[in-house]
Scaffold this motif. Structure first.
Motif, PDB file in Angstrom:
ATOM      1  N   GLU A   1       0.856  -1.180   0.000  1.00  0.00           N
ATOM      2  CA  GLU A   1       0.000   0.000   0.000  1.00  0.00           C
ATOM      3  C   GLU A   1       0.892   1.230   0.000  1.00  0.00           C
ATOM      4  O   GLU A   1       2.024   1.198   0.455  1.00  0.00           O
ATOM      5  CB  GLU A   1      -0.856   0.027   1.277  1.00  0.00           C
ATOM      6  CG  GLU A   1      -1.517  -1.296   1.608  1.00  0.00           C
ATOM      7  CD  GLU A   1      -2.879  -1.420   0.980  1.00  0.00           C
ATOM      8  OE1 GLU A   1      -3.639  -0.436   1.052  1.00  0.00           O
ATOM      9  OE2 GLU A   1      -3.188  -2.475   0.425  1.00  0.00           O
ATOM     10  N   LYS A   2       0.336   2.348  -0.451  1.00  0.00           N
ATOM     11  CA  LYS A   2       1.137   3.572  -0.488  1.00  0.00           C
ATOM     12  C   LYS A   2       1.484   4.010   0.924  1.00  0.00           C
ATOM     13  O   LYS A   2       0.810   3.677   1.884  1.00  0.00           O
ATOM     14  CB  LYS A   2       0.317   4.685  -1.152  1.00  0.00           C
ATOM     15  CG  LYS A   2       0.166   4.490  -2.611  1.00  0.00           C
ATOM     16  CD  LYS A   2      -0.199   5.820  -3.295  1.00  0.00           C
ATOM     17  CE  LYS A   2      -0.632   5.513  -4.711  1.00  0.00           C
ATOM     18  NZ  LYS A   2      -2.021   5.672  -4.998  1.00  0.00           N
ATOM     19  N   ASP A   3       2.504   4.773   1.057  1.00  0.00           N
ATOM     20  CA  ASP A   3       2.949   5.338   2.334  1.00  0.00           C
ATOM     21  C   ASP A   3       3.368   4.288   3.340  1.00  0.00           C
ATOM     22  O   ASP A   3       3.401   4.562   4.523  1.00  0.00           O
ATOM     23  CB  ASP A   3       1.837   6.184   3.014  1.00  0.00           C
ATOM     24  CG  ASP A   3       1.327   7.252   2.102  1.00  0.00           C
ATOM     25  OD1 ASP A   3       0.163   7.633   2.225  1.00  0.00           O
ATOM     26  OD2 ASP A   3       2.121   7.696   1.246  1.00  0.00           O
TER      27      ASP A   3
END
Lengths: 569, 149
Positions: free
Chosen positions: A391-393
Motif C-alpha cells: 500500500e502507499k505510504d
C-alpha cells in the motif's frame, strides 16, 4: 562457536547488559523476536529493536549502534556470511546469532570469542573439520624461513648438503600445501554449494524460555507460528516439519494439562492451543470454502483449476461430497452446522478419490473468546501480507511494526486486516499462475525453467517482494509440473524474475529447486547467481539474506541469463 | 476558617472533658469542612481551565504571568518535599505499573542519554525497552509511543 547451554552462555550473559536486537523481515524472525522481548520484559533487560531487511540494513544498523551496545542479537540473519569480515566490529562486541540460514559460514563456526551461534549442533550441519580448512601460520611460514636460513653463515661444504636437503623438503612442503589447498577448496565448495534452512528461530528461543521455566502459552503460540511459516514458505522438508510439530505437540500437551487439573475449567477468554489435523486450504475458516479451494495451491494444482476441465472436476468433487454450491460459496462461519460438522472427514474421503492423499496436515489452532479461532497458517498468511504490504505510504519499517503488532492477541483488528490482505494476495497469485500457464510464459532454457513477469501484469507490484514472489514461484512450478507433458521439464528448477523498482529499473530474480515429493529443499542458485554476475559483470545486488534472491538491472537480464545457462549446463 | 476553629475547640473539649456527645458534632463539622474543600478545589479547577480558554487569546499576558507564578510556586513546593532532591510530582500522572516500559519511536529524534550515561539512538520505527521515568517526557512530546502488548 556453537552455544551448548543457551541459558548460561547466552541469557545469563545478556541479562545484565543492554542489548541491540537486529531482526530480519520474515515471520519466523518476528515470532522469535516476540518471545525474546517477552523474556526481556520479565527480567527487565533493556534493549533496542531494529528491523533489518538485508545486508545493507544490517551494516547500517550496526554502525549506528556500535558505540552504544556491546551485545548484539541477530535473528535470522548473519550466520551464512563471515560476519566479522562484513561488519568489522571492535574486539569487545559480541554477536549472538539465531539464524535458520544454512550453511553456517566456517569463520563464524570457528571464531571462539565474538560470534556465538544459537544453533543446535545436531541440526544436520556437516561443518568441515578445523584442520581441513584452517592451517596454523607456522607451517606456512616454514617455506619462507627455509629460504632465509639459507643465507646463514655456514661452511660452504655443509651448506651445499643442507641446500639439497632443504630444497627437497621445500618442494615437498609446497606440494603438500597445494594439495591441501585444493582439497580445501573442494571441501568448501561442497559445503557452501547448497543453501537450506534449519530449525525455526522461534522454536530455539522458545526452548530458551522453557529452560528458564518462563514459557507461556503466548510464547508457545509464537513458536508454532514460526514453524508454520517455514512450512508455508516451503523452507523445510516434510520430515523436519513433522518432527518439529511433534516437539511442539509435547509442549502443547504440557500447557493443556496444567488447566485440566483445576476444578474450575479456564474462562472462555483464556487462550487455548489445540492440535489440529486440519485441511490444507488457506484461510478457509475466514473465507468461503469455495474460494479457499480455488486459491490454495494444493487443490488448485491437483484439479488444474486454470482450465475448464479443472473447473468441471471441482464441481464434480463438490457434488460428490454432497455440498450444495450455495453453502460452499458463502462465508464459512455462516455455513450450516450440519454441513460443517464432519467437513474435514468428508473432504478427506473425497479428496482421496481425486488423488489428493494429503489434503490434511498436522498443525495447531488457537481459541480465545467465543469468536476467535485461528489456525497457525492463517496467522502466517496474515502477517506475511502485512509485512510485505505494498500500500502507499508504507515504508518497510512501518510494515515491520504492523506485522509485529498483529502477532499480539490484543491487536485483533490488525490481524483481520492482515487476513483480508492475504486473501487478495492469494487471489493475485492464483490468477497470475493461471495466466502464466495458459499463455505458456514458462520457458525451458535448458538447465532450468524461466518465467518473466512483464511490467503490465496485474498485481505485479505484490511480486516485487521476496516472500510473495517465493509463494508465486512455488505455486507456478507445481502447476507447471502438473500441466506439462514434457517429462524432462518436470525435473527442472525454476527461475522467476519480476520488476522490482520501476525507477531504478531493476528486477528481482529468484530461483527455486525442482519440484519433487522427496525434495530436500536445497537450493544452489545462490552460488550460481554470484558466479554468473561476476562473469558478466552484471550489476547485481545480493542484499537479501537468502542468497537465492537478488536484484538485477533490467538491461543486464539477458547476459546474466545466458551466463547462467552456460554455467549450469 | 471559623468552622475550623469551632471544630478544633469542640475536639479539644471532647478530648479533655470526655464529652462523648460532642463526637457526632465533630464528625458533622469535619464533613462540612471536607465538602467546602472539595467545592473550592472544583471552583478553582473549573475557573482555571475556563480562563485558560477565554483569556489565553484575549489577554495572554495575564495568563502568562499567572502561569509563571504557578510554575514558581510548584517548583518551590516540589523542592520542599522529599528531602534534598525534592520530588518531581509532574512525573507519573497515572500510577505506574512497571519500572521499564516498551516504547516505539515515532519520529527521528537523534541521540538520547539515559541515567547511566549510555546513549540510545532514537530512530523512526525502532523499539526500545527503557526505564519509565526517562521516557515520560518524550512520550508527552509525541516522540515515543508507549506499547502495551
Amino acid at each position: 562457536m556453537f552455544i551448548t547451554d543457551i541459558r548460561k552462555e547466552f541469557y545469563d550473559v545478556v541479562v545484565n547488559q543492554r542489548v541491540a536486537l537486529l531482526v530480519s523481515s520474515d515471520i519466523d524472525a518476528l515470532c522469535a523476536c516476540k518471545i525474546l522481548q517477552a523474556l526481556f520484559h520479565c527480567d527487565q533487560v533493556q534493549y533496542t529493536l531494529v528491523p533489518v531487511t538485508g545486508w545493507q540494513d544490517l551494516g547500517t544498523a550496526f554502525l549506528e549502534h556500535k558505540e552504544q551496545f556491546r551485545c548484539f542479537v541477530l535473528i535470522n540473519c548473519g550466520a551464512n556470511v563471515d560476519l566479522l569480515e562484513t561488519l568489522q566490529p571492535e574486539e569487545d562486541s559480541i554477536f549472538f546469532i539465531c539464524d535458520t540460514h544454512r550453511p553456517v559460514d566456517v569463520v563464524n563456526v570457528y571464531n571462539d570469542t565474538q560470534v556465538k551461534l544459537m544453533i543446535k549442533q545436531d541440526d544436520d550441519l556437516g561443518v568441515p573439520s578445523y584442520d581441513d580448512i584452517f592451517r596454523d601460520e607456522e607451517e606456512e611460514g616454514g617455506d619462507d624461513s627455509g629460504n632465509e636460513s639459507d643465507g646463514g653463515s655456514e661452511p660452504s661444504g655443509k651448506r651445499r648438503r643442507y641446500d639439497e636437503g632443504e630444497v627437497e623438503r621445500r618442494i615437498e612442503r609446497q606440494r603438500a600445501t597445494r594439495e591441501w589447498e585444493a582439497r580445501r577448496r573442494e571441501i568448501l565448495f561442497d559445503y557452501e554449494q547448497y543453501e537450506y534452512h534449519g530449525t525455526s528461530a522461534a522454536m530455539v528461543i522458545f526452548e530458551l524460555a522453557w529452560v528458564l521455566t518462563k514459557d507461556t502459552k503466548d510464547m508457545l503460540w509464537w513458536a508454532i507460528i514460526g514453524l508454520t511459516d517455514q512450512w508455508v514458505h516451503d523452507k523445510i522438508t516434510h520430515m523436519k516439519y513433522v518432527t518439529d510439530i511433534a516437539t511442539l505437540q509435547r509442549h502443547v500437551s504440557r500447557h493443556n494439562h496444567r488447566n485440566e487439573d483445576e476444578d474450575n475449567s479456564l474462562s472462555i477468554d483464556c487462550m487455548r492451543i489445540s492440535f489440529e489435523y486440519d485441511l490444507r486450504l488457506a484461510l478457509y475458516q475466514h473465507w468461503s470454502l469455495f474460494e479457499s479451494i480455488c486459491n490454495s495451491s494444493y487443490t488448485s494444482c491437483n484439479f488444474k483449476l486454470w482450465s475448464m476441465h479443472g473447473q468441471k472436476k471441482l464441481q464434480e468433487f463438490l457434488a460428490d461430497m454432497g455440498l450444495p454450491l450455495k453453502q460452499v460459496k458463502q462465508k464459512f462461519n455462516s455455513m450450516d452446522m450440519s454441513v460443517k460438522e464432519n467437513l474435514r472427514e468428508v473432504i478427506e474421503e473425497s479428496s482421496n478419490k481425486y488423488g489428493m492423499k494429503d489434503i490434511r496436515i498436522q498443525t495447531f489452532g488457537v481459541h480465545f473468546g467465543f469468536k476467535n479461532h485461528f489456525l497457525a497458517s492463517d496467522v502466517v498468511h496474515a502477517t506475511a501480507s502485512l509485512l510485505e504490504s505494498t500500500e502507499k505510504d508504507d515504508s518497510p519499517g512501518d510494515n515491520f511494526i504492523k506485522a509485529l503488532d498483529c502477532l499480539s492477541r490484543s491487536n485483533l483488528e490488525r490481524l483481520h486486516g492482515g487476513i483480508d490482505l492475504a486473501k487478495k494476495k492469494l487471489m493475485a497469485i492464483q490468477q497470475t499462475v493461471a495466466s502464466c500457464i495458459c499463455t505458456n510464459l514458462i520457458l525451458s532454457q535448458g538447465p532450468f525453467l524461466y518465467c518473466y513477469l512483464l511490467e503490465g501484469t496485474p498485481d505485479v507490484k505484490l511480486f516485487s517482494k521476496p516472500m510473495a514472489l517465493t509463494l508465486l514461484c512455488k505455486y507456478l512450478l507445481k502447476a507447471f509440473v502438473r500441466s506439462t507433458r514434457n517429462k524432462r521439464c518436470k525435473l527442472l528448477p525454476l527461475i522467476i524474475a519480476a520488476p522490482m523498482d520501476v525507477e531504478k529499473r531493476t528486477v528481482i530474480v529468484l530461483g527455486i529447486p525442482p519440484e519433487s515429493e522427496t525434495s530436500d529443499k536445497k537450493n544452489f542458485f545462490g552460488r550460481a547467481f554470484e558466479k554468473a554476475a561476476e562473469s558478466t559483470s552484471s550489476r547485481t545486488l545480493h542484499d537479501h539474506f537468502d542468497t537465492s534472491i537478488i536484484e538485477l538491472k533490467m538491461e543486464d537480464r539477458t547476459k546474466f541469463l545466458d551466463a547462467l545457462i552456460t554455467l549450469l549446463s | 476558617p471559623t468552622l475550623c476553629l469551632y471544630s478544633v475547640t469542640t475536639t479539644n473539649e471532647a478530648k479533655s472533658e470526655g464529652k462523648s456527645e460532642l463526637i457526632p458534632t465533630i464528625k458533622f463539622r469535619h464533613c462540612c469542612l471536607l465538602r467546602n474543600q472539595r467545592c473550592i478545589a472544583a471552583y478553582l479547577y473549573v475557573s482555571f481551565f475556563q480562563r485558560q480558554e477565554t483569556n489565553w487569546t484575549e489577554d495572554g499576558r495575564v495568563m502568562l504571568e499567572w502561569f509563571n507564578q504557578y510554575k514558581k510556586s510548584l517548583a518551590t513546593f516540589m523542592r520542599s518535599l522529599g528531602g534534598e532532591e525534592g520530588l518531581d510530582i509532574t512525573q507519573d500522572m497515572k500510577p505506574p505499573k512497571s519500572l521499564y516500559i516498551e516504547v516505539r519511536c515515532l519520529k527521528d529524534h537523534g541521540e538520547f542519554e539515559i541515567d547511566d550515561g549510555t546513549i540510545i539512538l532514537l530512530k523512526k520505527n525502532s523499539q526500545h525497552f527503557l526505564p519509565r521515568w526517562k521516557c515520560e517526557q518524550l512520550i508527552r512530546q509525541g516522540v515515543l509511543e508507549h506499547i502495551m502488548s
